[in-house]
Design a protein around this motif. Structure first.
Motif, PDB file in Angstrom:
ATOM      1  N   UNK A 242      72.146  76.743  43.287  1.00 55.94           N
ATOM      2  CA  UNK A 242      71.291  76.743  44.478  1.00 55.94           C
ATOM      3  C   UNK A 242      70.983  78.147  44.980  1.00 55.94           C
ATOM      4  N   UNK A 243      71.779  79.130  44.561  1.00 57.11           N
ATOM      5  CA  UNK A 243      71.527  80.516  44.975  1.00 57.11           C
ATOM      6  C   UNK A 243      70.502  81.204  44.088  1.00 57.11           C
ATOM      7  N   UNK A 244      70.483  80.876  42.808  1.00 58.35           N
ATOM      8  CA  UNK A 244      69.627  81.622  41.884  1.00 58.35           C
ATOM      9  C   UNK A 244      68.405  80.825  41.411  1.00 58.35           C
ATOM     10  N   UNK A 245      68.272  79.602  41.907  1.00 60.52           N
ATOM     11  CA  UNK A 245      67.073  78.799  41.650  1.00 60.52           C
ATOM     12  C   UNK A 245      66.552  78.266  42.973  1.00 60.52           C
ATOM     13  N   UNK A 246      65.238  78.208  43.108  1.00 58.86           N
ATOM     14  CA  UNK A 246      64.623  77.473  44.217  1.00 58.86           C
ATOM     15  C   UNK A 246      64.217  76.104  43.701  1.00 58.86           C
ATOM     16  N   UNK A 247      64.563  75.068  44.433  1.00 56.21           N
ATOM     17  CA  UNK A 247      64.117  73.721  44.104  1.00 56.21           C
ATOM     18  C   UNK A 247      63.988  72.955  45.422  1.00 56.21           C
ATOM     19  N   UNK A 248      63.335  71.811  45.383  1.00 55.71           N
ATOM     20  CA  UNK A 248      63.141  71.032  46.602  1.00 55.71           C
ATOM     21  C   UNK A 248      61.673  70.816  46.882  1.00 55.71           C
ATOM     22  N   UNK A 249      61.351  70.512  48.155  1.00 59.18           N
ATOM     23  CA  UNK A 249      59.944  70.336  48.506  1.00 59.18           C
ATOM     24  C   UNK A 249      59.270  71.704  48.627  1.00 59.18           C
ATOM     25  N   UNK A 250      57.960  71.680  48.819  1.00 58.18           N
ATOM     26  CA  UNK A 250      57.204  72.930  48.815  1.00 58.18           C
ATOM     27  C   UNK A 250      57.644  73.884  49.919  1.00 58.18           C
ATOM     28  N   UNK A 251      57.929  73.340  51.095  1.00 57.89           N
ATOM     29  CA  UNK A 251      58.357  74.195  52.210  1.00 57.89           C
ATOM     30  C   UNK A 251      59.682  74.874  51.906  1.00 57.89           C
ATOM     31  N   UNK A 252      60.582  74.132  51.275  1.00 57.86           N
ATOM     32  CA  UNK A 252      61.896  74.693  50.941  1.00 57.86           C
ATOM     33  C   UNK A 252      61.755  75.800  49.906  1.00 57.86           C
ATOM     34  N   UNK A 253      60.936  75.546  48.883  1.00 53.81           N
ATOM     35  CA  UNK A 253      60.747  76.559  47.843  1.00 53.81           C
ATOM     36  C   UNK A 253      60.088  77.805  48.424  1.00 53.81           C
ATOM     37  N   UNK A 254      59.076  77.623  49.259  1.00 48.45           N
ATOM     38  CA  UNK A 254      58.418  78.774  49.880  1.00 48.45           C
ATOM     39  C   UNK A 254      59.398  79.574  50.728  1.00 48.45           C
ATOM     40  N   UNK A 255      60.264  78.895  51.459  1.00 44.65           N
ATOM     41  CA  UNK A 255      61.243  79.596  52.294  1.00 44.65           C
ATOM     42  C   UNK A 255      62.223  80.394  51.438  1.00 44.65           C
ATOM     43  N   UNK A 256      62.603  79.834  50.292  1.00 46.10           N
ATOM     44  CA  UNK A 256      63.529  80.557  49.406  1.00 46.10           C
ATOM     45  C   UNK A 256      62.882  81.825  48.849  1.00 46.10           C
ATOM     46  N   UNK A 257      61.605  81.735  48.500  1.00 39.89           N
ATOM     47  CA  UNK A 257      60.893  82.915  48.000  1.00 39.89           C
ATOM     48  C   UNK A 257      60.732  83.944  49.113  1.00 39.89           C
TER      49      UNK A 257
END
Length: 293
Positions: A242-257
């Motif tokens: 979960x630290x080195x990959x973004x996954x989830x819905x679009x909002x979650x992925x955008x927040x990780x980036x």
């Protein structure tokens, strides 16, 4: 503004905030050449600022993609210093710089002991390699280093245009920015799985991460970032995934980036990870561009 500062500024503006990291685009399979060129042109239209070619890539791999596009920057991520002579690297850069000024960035790295024949004293060897590039007339503003630890980050600051760390977290990005200062480019790679199902997304990520957990440069860096031996064994813990990959819905992925930019990144090289690692993930690149806005 001196030449090195101007080159770094130009590079930051050229690559923009987002790029695509892809091993598939580096392929030399002649049957896929037309699709790779078409995909590169589409990625440019989608607004990505750079293409980073995975594997042991070179100017030869970048040239067809540069020729198929108009403005997007293409960089190696990375060219192994054990596999390519500095004189050849400088000549490859010079050829592209004449035909397509400012479009190619030489990303260099020391690779890994289990992968590189003759691996020895990586830092000293990199210093010598940069010395050879200097003597060949290649300016520091057109090269970046795959730096994880402090010594290589210092070298990225002092002898290159910046750093392109691979397989890192926003915490590493914050540390790297502090080490580099504000001038050099900081362009970490970050992996994305476009799947909101936790079990499925983590399975895809874990299968891809497995090969990297065999490489001590990465596992040592994870331990330095506060992960434990348990996190880096058995395919990687959920915490590590979960630290080195973004996954989830679009909002979650955008927040990780966005967290990488908040930590000090100038540019994030996004690697889309799917179960089928052979094909170009073109629909996924479109979805990713859409969520980036």
């Amino acid at each position: 503004m001196n030449e090195a500062t101007a080159s770094r500024k130009d590079l930051k503006e050229s690559v923009g905030r987002y790029g695509v990291w892809s091993a598939q685009l580096r392929s030399e399979d002649p049957e896929g050449a037309a699709e790779r060129a078409e995909a590169a042109a589409e990625l440019e239209r989608l607004g990505y600022g750079a293409l980073w070619l995975g594997g042991n890539s070179s100017a030869r791999n970048a040239a067809p993609l540069i020729g198929a596009t108009e403005r997007i920057v293409v960089g190696t991520s990375i060219q192994s210093i054990w596999e390519h002579k500095a004189s050849e690297a400088a000549a490859g850069f010079a050829e592209l710089e004449v035909s397509h000024p400012g479009r190619f960035v030489l990303g260099l790295g020391v690779s890994h002991a289990p992968l590189a024949k003759g691996y020895r004293r990586p830092y000293s060897t990199m210093v010598g390699y940069l010395d050879e590039l200097d003597r060949a007339g290649m300016r520091s503003g057109h090269r970046v280093l795959a730096a994880l630890g402090p010594k290589m980050l210092d070298l990225s600051r002092d002898r290159a245009a910046g750093a392109i760390p691979y397989l890192v977290t926003p915490e590493h990005t914050a540390q790297a920015r502090e080490r580099l200062g504000e001038g050099p480019l900081l362009a970490p790679e970050f992996k994305v799985v476009l799947d909101s199902d936790p079990s499925r997304a983590r399975a895809t990520a874990r299968a891809y991460l497995a090969m990297y957990l065999k490489l001590p440069n990465y596992t040592r860096n994870f331990l330095n970032l506060g992960f434990t031996e348990d996190d880096v064994t058995g395919g990687g813990s959920d915490r590590l995934i979960d630290a080195v990959f973004a996954w989830g819905d679009e909002a979650t992925i955008r927040a990780r980036i966005d967290a990488f930019h908040a930590a000090g990144a100038d540019h994030v090289a996004l690697q889309l990870v799917e179960d089928d690692t052979a094909r170009l993930p073109r629909e996924g690149w479109r979805r990713l561009a859409s969520l980036l806005g």
